[in-house]
Structures are given as structure tokens and as C-alpha cells.
Motif scaffolding. Structure first.
Motif, PDB file in Angstrom:
ATOM      1  N   THR A 118      20.989  32.549 -17.665  1.00  0.00           N
ATOM      2  CA  THR A 118      19.719  33.260 -17.530  1.00  0.00           C
ATOM      3  C   THR A 118      19.880  34.721 -17.919  1.00  0.00           C
ATOM      4  OG1 THR A 118      19.037  31.789 -15.727  1.00  0.00           O
ATOM      5  CG2 THR A 118      17.844  33.876 -15.965  1.00  0.00           C
ATOM      6  N   SER A 119      19.030  35.181 -18.835  1.00  0.00           N
ATOM      7  CA  SER A 119      19.077  36.570 -19.309  1.00  0.00           C
ATOM      8  C   SER A 119      17.708  37.217 -19.141  1.00  0.00           C
ATOM      9  CB  SER A 119      19.488  36.630 -20.782  1.00  0.00           C
ATOM     10  OG  SER A 119      20.781  36.092 -20.968  1.00  0.00           O
ATOM     11  N   LEU A 120      17.705  38.455 -18.677  1.00  0.00           N
ATOM     12  CA  LEU A 120      16.461  39.195 -18.512  1.00  0.00           C
ATOM     13  C   LEU A 120      15.936  39.645 -19.876  1.00  0.00           C
ATOM     14  CD1 LEU A 120      14.404  40.556 -16.595  1.00  0.00           C
ATOM     15  CD2 LEU A 120      15.915  42.559 -16.580  1.00  0.00           C
ATOM     16  N   ILE A 121      14.640  39.406 -20.120  1.00  0.00           N
ATOM     17  CA  ILE A 121      14.009  39.805 -21.377  1.00  0.00           C
ATOM     18  C   ILE A 121      13.128  41.036 -21.177  1.00  0.00           C
ATOM     19  CG2 ILE A 121      12.364  39.104 -23.171  1.00  0.00           C
ATOM     20  CD1 ILE A 121      13.347  36.241 -22.805  1.00  0.00           C
ATOM     21  N   LEU A 140       7.315  41.459 -11.865  1.00  0.00           N
ATOM     22  CA  LEU A 140       7.475  40.145 -12.486  1.00  0.00           C
ATOM     23  C   LEU A 140       8.553  40.262 -13.555  1.00  0.00           C
ATOM     24  CD1 LEU A 140       6.352  37.199 -12.727  1.00  0.00           C
ATOM     25  CD2 LEU A 140       4.963  38.064 -14.627  1.00  0.00           C
ATOM     26  N   TYR A 141       9.635  39.501 -13.397  1.00  0.00           N
ATOM     27  CA  TYR A 141      10.745  39.516 -14.348  1.00  0.00           C
ATOM     28  C   TYR A 141      10.603  38.316 -15.299  1.00  0.00           C
ATOM     29  CZ  TYR A 141      12.941  42.758 -11.037  1.00  0.00           C
ATOM     30  OH  TYR A 141      13.212  43.821 -10.211  1.00  0.00           O
ATOM     31  N   LEU A 142      10.617  38.587 -16.593  1.00  0.00           N
ATOM     32  CA  LEU A 142      10.571  37.541 -17.610  1.00  0.00           C
ATOM     33  C   LEU A 142      11.980  37.288 -18.118  1.00  0.00           C
ATOM     34  CD1 LEU A 142       9.179  35.691 -19.711  1.00  0.00           C
ATOM     35  CD2 LEU A 142       8.836  37.749 -21.123  1.00  0.00           C
ATOM     36  N   THR A 143      12.458  36.049 -17.976  1.00  0.00           N
ATOM     37  CA  THR A 143      13.783  35.685 -18.472  1.00  0.00           C
ATOM     38  C   THR A 143      13.634  34.634 -19.564  1.00  0.00           C
ATOM     39  OG1 THR A 143      14.324  33.750 -17.082  1.00  0.00           O
ATOM     40  CG2 THR A 143      14.523  35.935 -16.059  1.00  0.00           C
ATOM     41  N   ASN A 144      14.755  34.169 -20.075  1.00  0.00           N
ATOM     42  CA  ASN A 144      14.724  33.175 -21.147  1.00  0.00           C
ATOM     43  C   ASN A 144      14.382  31.774 -20.651  1.00  0.00           C
ATOM     44  OD1 ASN A 144      17.198  33.244 -19.778  1.00  0.00           O
ATOM     45  ND2 ASN A 144      18.253  32.230 -21.463  1.00  0.00           N
ATOM     46  N   ASN A 145      14.388  31.547 -19.341  1.00  0.00           N
ATOM     47  CA  ASN A 145      14.059  30.198 -18.857  1.00  0.00           C
ATOM     48  C   ASN A 145      13.201  30.144 -17.595  1.00  0.00           C
ATOM     49  OD1 ASN A 145      15.918  30.796 -16.817  1.00  0.00           O
ATOM     50  ND2 ASN A 145      17.601  29.827 -17.931  1.00  0.00           N
ATOM     51  N   CYS A 146      12.755  31.298 -17.095  1.00  0.00           N
ATOM     52  CA  CYS A 146      11.907  31.271 -15.902  1.00  0.00           C
ATOM     53  C   CYS A 146      11.194  32.609 -15.704  1.00  0.00           C
ATOM     54  CB  CYS A 146      12.718  30.925 -14.654  1.00  0.00           C
ATOM     55  SG  CYS A 146      13.960  32.154 -14.216  1.00  0.00           S
ATOM     56  N   LEU A 147      10.211  32.588 -14.815  1.00  0.00           N
ATOM     57  CA  LEU A 147       9.555  33.796 -14.342  1.00  0.00           C
ATOM     58  C   LEU A 147       9.999  34.045 -12.906  1.00  0.00           C
ATOM     59  CD1 LEU A 147       5.867  33.194 -15.565  1.00  0.00           C
ATOM     60  CD2 LEU A 147       7.507  34.820 -16.531  1.00  0.00           C
ATOM     61  N   CYS A 148      10.274  35.303 -12.569  1.00  0.00           N
ATOM     62  CA  CYS A 148      10.678  35.652 -11.204  1.00  0.00           C
ATOM     63  C   CYS A 148       9.825  36.824 -10.732  1.00  0.00           C
ATOM     64  CB  CYS A 148      12.149  36.053 -11.155  1.00  0.00           C
ATOM     65  SG  CYS A 148      13.310  34.801 -11.739  1.00  0.00           S
ATOM     66  N   HIS A 149       9.333  36.733  -9.516  1.00  0.00           N
ATOM     67  CA  HIS A 149       8.573  37.854  -8.946  1.00  0.00           C
ATOM     68  C   HIS A 149       9.214  38.275  -7.636  1.00  0.00           C
ATOM     69  CE1 HIS A 149       5.334  40.122  -6.935  1.00  0.00           C
ATOM     70  NE2 HIS A 149       4.954  40.412  -8.171  1.00  0.00           N
ATOM     71  N   ARG A 205       1.400  37.823 -24.141  1.00  0.00           N
ATOM     72  CA  ARG A 205       2.046  37.470 -25.418  1.00  0.00           C
ATOM     73  C   ARG A 205       3.539  37.272 -25.243  1.00  0.00           C
ATOM     74  NH1 ARG A 205      -1.547  41.393 -27.660  1.00  0.00           N
ATOM     75  NH2 ARG A 205       0.103  42.966 -27.520  1.00  0.00           N
ATOM     76  N   SER A 206       4.169  38.127 -24.434  1.00  0.00           N
ATOM     77  CA  SER A 206       5.616  38.021 -24.231  1.00  0.00           C
ATOM     78  C   SER A 206       5.985  36.727 -23.517  1.00  0.00           C
ATOM     79  CB  SER A 206       6.109  39.217 -23.413  1.00  0.00           C
ATOM     80  OG  SER A 206       5.887  40.429 -24.092  1.00  0.00           O
ATOM     81  N   ILE A 207       5.165  36.316 -22.558  1.00  0.00           N
ATOM     82  CA  ILE A 207       5.473  35.122 -21.777  1.00  0.00           C
ATOM     83  C   ILE A 207       5.317  33.856 -22.621  1.00  0.00           C
ATOM     84  CG2 ILE A 207       4.758  33.695 -19.817  1.00  0.00           C
ATOM     85  CD1 ILE A 207       4.002  36.268 -18.371  1.00  0.00           C
ATOM     86  N   VAL A 208       4.234  33.769 -23.377  1.00  0.00           N
ATOM     87  CA  VAL A 208       3.954  32.539 -24.130  1.00  0.00           C
ATOM     88  C   VAL A 208       4.651  32.515 -25.479  1.00  0.00           C
ATOM     89  CG1 VAL A 208       1.733  32.274 -22.972  1.00  0.00           C
ATOM     90  CG2 VAL A 208       1.841  33.465 -25.171  1.00  0.00           C
ATOM     91  N   LYS A 209       5.322  33.575 -25.863  1.00  0.00           N
ATOM     92  CA  LYS A 209       5.980  33.675 -27.177  1.00  0.00           C
ATOM     93  C   LYS A 209       7.002  32.567 -27.372  1.00  0.00           C
ATOM     94  CE  LYS A 209       8.213  37.119 -30.105  1.00  0.00           C
ATOM     95  NZ  LYS A 209       8.703  38.514 -30.183  1.00  0.00           N
TER      96      LYS A 209
END
Length: 209
Positions: A118-121, A140-149, A205-209
Motif C-alpha cells: 500500500t502506497s499513499l498517493i 481522507l487518504y487516497l492509496t493505490n488500493n483503498c481509501l482511508c479516513h 478525478r483522483s479517486i476514479v482515475k
């Protein structure tokens, strides 16, 4: 750091700036370095432990640094350009240091609960609308495989992890039927509403990219 070279032209010595960025390998493994300009990949060479290499000025403003370990027994791929590479422009304006600080906090909060891959984007200030508790302002943290709040209101912490594999729908929505600053995330188990985004369009856009 600034890398310069002393040269002679017309009998006069001049100081020429070759690079505004230098790399030093502080690991015990040789590392290959390259720069991407968005279209092509330019390999800079191999950095042995403790060696230093300068980045050409043509790439300093808009290039992206990529790395990979060099091992005779194993063929490594270049690091992920979205989550692991270094944006050289960010080194100039200071945002890279800010990202390092945020990533350190993210790892402290969620590292033990996520896989090593898991890497933070990116990250976004917003509120998690929790039924019965109201808006819980946090990040809200956007990573390469999940969302974390994560939120911490008067000592009451709340952590949310939503794997992308569980998400059925991500859509834009309104707060109080008026303000276009919210995003809805629906899984089989429940629906999350994240509100008060400063720039919802960019976040979406970043989340659905």
C-alpha cells in the motif's frame, strides 16, 4: 543541492550550473535512476552505495525521478510513477517535504492495518458524515488500493478503511441539498458520505482515475 562546473571560454573562466538536484544513495544496494518527462524514460545510470549523481537541468522543473534496485539475481521493475516516484518540481517548491511528513503520519495511523504494497498517493481534508455523530472533520487518504479516513474529535478517534475491491459506486453528491462539496462511496455493507472538500472535482478525478 546545486551542482556546478568550472569551464573556460575565450580565456575566461565561467561557472556553469549543470544541475539543481543531486542524488545520493544511502542504502547498501546499488540503485538505478531514471527521469520521465511524461512521454519518454531517460536512464541516468547506476548509483552504488554512497555515490552521488546530478540530475540534468533539462529535467529539474518538470521531470519525475524513478528508481529500482540493481541485483544480478533478480530483475526489478521501475518504481510506481504515481505513488513512489519523486516529482522534481515538488522538490523545488517544498511540497515533497510536506508529502513526506503526511506519509509518515499516514503510516503511523494505518501502516499496521494495511499490506506492505500500500502506497499513499494523495490526501484531502474532509469530514466523514457519521450517522448519530454528525460531521467528523479529518483527512481522507487516497492509496493505490483503498481509501482511508482518520478523524480525532476531542480525543475520540475514528479510522475508516475502504478497499477499492469492496466499492460498488463512487459518485458526487450535495451537502444539505445545496453545497456541491461531497462524495458518496457505496459498498455492499454501507454507504459513506465524505463532505466539505475544498476541491471536490479534483478529489473525485483522483479517486476514479
Amino acid at each position: 543541492s546545486i551542482v556546478c562546473q568550472l569551464s573556460s571560454r575565450g580565456g575566461q573562466k565561467t561557472l556553469v550550473v549543470n544541475s539543481m538536484v543531486s542524488l545520493q544513495n544511502l542504502s547498501s544496494t546499488s540503485i538505478a535512476a531514471a527521469v520521465s518527462d511524461g512521454a519518454d524514460l531517460y536512464e541516468l545510470g547506476c548509483l552504488k552505495p554512497n555515490e552521488i549523481m546530478s540530475v540534468p537541468t533539462t529535467f529539474v522543473k518538470n521531470g519525475t525521478l524513478l528508481f529500482k534496485p540493481v541485483d544480478e539475481d533478480c530483475q526489478y521493475q521501475w518504481c510506481n510513477e504515481m505513488s513512489e516516484a519523486v516529482n522534481l518540481k515538488a522538490l523545488q517548491d517544498g511540497t515533497f517535504r510536506l508529502f513526506q511528513m503526511v506519509d509518515t503520519r499516514f503510516q503511523k495511523l494505518f501502516g499496521s492495518e494495511l499490506t506492505v504494497e500500500t502506497s499513499l498517493i494523495n490526501w484531502y481534508a474532509c469530514a466523514n458524515d457519521v450517522e448519530g455523530l454528525g460531521l467528523r472533520q479529518g483527512v481522507l487518504y487516497l492509496t493505490n488500493n483503498c481509501l482511508c479516513h482518520y478523524s480525532n474529535i476531542m480525543g475520540l478517534e475514528q479510522k475508516v478503511i475502504i478497499p477499492f475491491s469492496d466499492i460498488l459506486e463512487i459518485s458526487k453528491c450535495y451537502t444539505a441539498f445545496v453545497f456541491p462539496n461531497a462524495i458518496k462511496v457505496r459498498t455492499r455493507e454501507r454507504t459513506w458520505h465524505f463532505r466539505t472538500f475544498r476541491n471536490r472535482a479534483e478529489t473525485f478525478r483522483s479517486i476514479v482515475k
